[in-house]
Design a protein around this motif. Sequence first.
Motif, PDB file in Angstrom:
ATOM      1  N   LYS A   2       0.800  -1.082   0.040  1.00  0.00           N
ATOM      2  CA  LYS A   2       0.016   0.117   0.061  1.00  0.00           C
ATOM      3  C   LYS A   2       0.885   1.319   0.205  1.00  0.00           C
ATOM      4  O   LYS A   2       2.338   1.150   0.423  1.00  0.00           O
ATOM      5  CB  LYS A   2      -0.957   0.015   1.050  1.00  0.00           C
ATOM      6  N   ARG A   3       0.308   2.498  -0.523  1.00  0.00           N
ATOM      7  CA  ARG A   3       0.944   3.538  -0.510  1.00  0.00           C
ATOM      8  C   ARG A   3       1.320   4.041   1.007  1.00  0.00           C
ATOM      9  O   ARG A   3       0.536   3.866   1.840  1.00  0.00           O
ATOM     10  CB  ARG A   3       0.442   4.631  -1.192  1.00  0.00           C
ATOM     11  N   LEU A   4       2.424   4.536   1.461  1.00  0.00           N
ATOM     12  CA  LEU A   4       2.645   5.127   2.555  1.00  0.00           C
ATOM     13  C   LEU A   4       1.701   6.449   2.748  1.00  0.00           C
ATOM     14  O   LEU A   4       1.825   7.235   1.713  1.00  0.00           O
ATOM     15  CB  LEU A   4       4.085   5.500   2.868  1.00  0.00           C
ATOM     16  N   GLN A   5       1.240   6.538   3.720  1.00  0.00           N
ATOM     17  CA  GLN A   5       0.564   7.862   3.927  1.00  0.00           C
ATOM     18  C   GLN A   5       1.414   8.701   4.866  1.00  0.00           C
ATOM     19  O   GLN A   5       1.467   8.662   5.956  1.00  0.00           O
ATOM     20  CB  GLN A   5      -0.714   7.747   4.685  1.00  0.00           C
ATOM     21  N   LEU A   6       2.238   9.586   4.359  1.00  0.00           N
ATOM     22  CA  LEU A   6       3.251  10.408   5.241  1.00  0.00           C
ATOM     23  C   LEU A   6       2.624  11.593   5.725  1.00  0.00           C
ATOM     24  O   LEU A   6       2.120  12.569   5.068  1.00  0.00           O
ATOM     25  CB  LEU A   6       4.187  10.850   4.060  1.00  0.00           C
ATOM     26  N   GLY A   7       3.455  11.978   7.003  1.00  0.00           N
ATOM     27  CA  GLY A   7       3.189  13.090   7.714  1.00  0.00           C
ATOM     28  C   GLY A   7       4.680  13.496   7.466  1.00  0.00           C
ATOM     29  O   GLY A   7       5.649  12.908   7.856  1.00  0.00           O
ATOM     30  N   VAL A   8       4.748  14.936   7.387  1.00  0.00           N
ATOM     31  CA  VAL A   8       5.983  15.494   7.308  1.00  0.00           C
ATOM     32  C   VAL A   8       6.316  16.288   8.155  1.00  0.00           C
ATOM     33  O   VAL A   8       5.457  17.412   8.529  1.00  0.00           O
ATOM     34  CB  VAL A   8       6.301  16.089   5.993  1.00  0.00           C
ATOM     35  N   LEU A   9       7.555  16.532   9.178  1.00  0.00           N
ATOM     36  CA  LEU A   9       7.928  17.443  10.150  1.00  0.00           C
ATOM     37  C   LEU A   9       9.035  18.118   9.545  1.00  0.00           C
ATOM     38  O   LEU A   9      10.088  17.387   9.173  1.00  0.00           O
ATOM     39  CB  LEU A   9       8.036  17.044  11.393  1.00  0.00           C
ATOM     40  N   ALA A  10       9.030  19.485   9.452  1.00  0.00           N
ATOM     41  CA  ALA A  10      10.026  20.201   9.125  1.00  0.00           C
ATOM     42  C   ALA A  10      10.093  21.434  10.005  1.00  0.00           C
ATOM     43  O   ALA A  10       9.308  22.101  10.389  1.00  0.00           O
ATOM     44  CB  ALA A  10       9.967  20.581   7.518  1.00  0.00           C
ATOM     45  N   SER A  11      11.608  22.198   9.844  1.00  0.00           N
ATOM     46  CA  SER A  11      11.679  23.401  10.337  1.00  0.00           C
ATOM     47  C   SER A  11      12.389  24.457   9.501  1.00  0.00           C
ATOM     48  O   SER A  11      12.473  25.579   9.773  1.00  0.00           O
ATOM     49  CB  SER A  11      12.639  23.199  11.637  1.00  0.00           C
ATOM     50  N   GLY A  12      12.658  23.893   8.151  1.00  0.00           N
ATOM     51  CA  GLY A  12      13.610  24.889   7.509  1.00  0.00           C
ATOM     52  C   GLY A  12      13.218  24.973   6.073  1.00  0.00           C
ATOM     53  O   GLY A  12      11.958  24.761   5.856  1.00  0.00           O
ATOM     54  N   ARG A  13      14.157  25.114   5.203  1.00  0.00           N
ATOM     55  CA  ARG A  13      14.050  25.349   3.710  1.00  0.00           C
ATOM     56  C   ARG A  13      13.173  24.354   2.875  1.00  0.00           C
ATOM     57  O   ARG A  13      12.377  24.617   2.046  1.00  0.00           O
ATOM     58  CB  ARG A  13      15.507  25.204   3.269  1.00  0.00           C
ATOM     59  N   GLY A  14      13.133  22.746   3.325  1.00  0.00           N
ATOM     60  CA  GLY A  14      12.163  21.955   2.851  1.00  0.00           C
ATOM     61  C   GLY A  14      12.698  21.304   1.273  1.00  0.00           C
ATOM     62  O   GLY A  14      11.890  20.823   0.553  1.00  0.00           O
ATOM     63  N   SER A  15      14.050  21.348   1.068  1.00  0.00           N
ATOM     64  CA  SER A  15      14.429  20.879  -0.186  1.00  0.00           C
ATOM     65  C   SER A  15      14.246  19.298  -0.174  1.00  0.00           C
ATOM     66  O   SER A  15      13.896  18.610  -0.875  1.00  0.00           O
ATOM     67  CB  SER A  15      15.874  21.269  -0.443  1.00  0.00           C
ATOM     68  N   ASN A  16      14.353  18.600   0.988  1.00  0.00           N
ATOM     69  CA  ASN A  16      14.222  17.246   1.095  1.00  0.00           C
ATOM     70  C   ASN A  16      12.834  16.944   0.938  1.00  0.00           C
ATOM     71  O   ASN A  16      12.411  16.001   0.104  1.00  0.00           O
ATOM     72  CB  ASN A  16      14.861  16.484   2.359  1.00  0.00           C
TER      73      ASN A  16
END
Length: 208
Positions: A2-16
Amino acid sequence: MKRLQLGVLASGRGSNFEAILRHIEAGKLWADVRVLVSSRKTAGALEVAGAYGIPALAVSRKDFPTDEAFDENLLEIFQKHHVDFLILAGYLRLLTPVLIHPFKNKILNIHPALLPSFGGKGMYGPRVHEAVLEYGCRVSGVTVHLVDESYDSGPIVAQRCVPVENGDTPDTLAARVLEQEHKIFPEALQLFAEERIAIKGRRVYIQA
Ligand code: GRF
């Protein structure tokens, strides 16, 4: 699968974060990003989310009495958005068990050096590359690892080396490492999407 259902945590620029979105668009990563949460209102990651139409919000630790209360709020957000896998894409805060337990072995972080060297509290941004150069390392690299309750210390899923060149500055080394980050993070996530990861103690086994 199944497709991963992603939650993303970030603090900066966001290139990744953007690299992950591009891999999803290209069909190379079987996942959907359900929500991005930034710990800083000014993070570039919020703009990336806007450009890709991803639900996004900024949440400040200052608005909560404790780290646990802050993470409780994050957990509610992720549950509301039906997230089943978390990624830390340049997220500067340590997670508490409030988030780690419900997502056991389902949280990945990326670090711009070869752990266990040059990691830990305060080792982020240019400081990592400065320390690598100061030590005189001939190689550096990138590490994708599972997240536990300490900084940069969970089981390692993927690593890749880059050379340290004569004349490198923290900026030139960071750029060489970042190029690899943008490939290895989506690739490591895809291993989870394909259910090819087995974890025994500290060791992560990748099935062929
Ligand atoms: C990356 O170097 C990553 O390894 C580290 O934080 C930085 C985030 O960069 N954890 P970006 O926000 O993804 O551009």
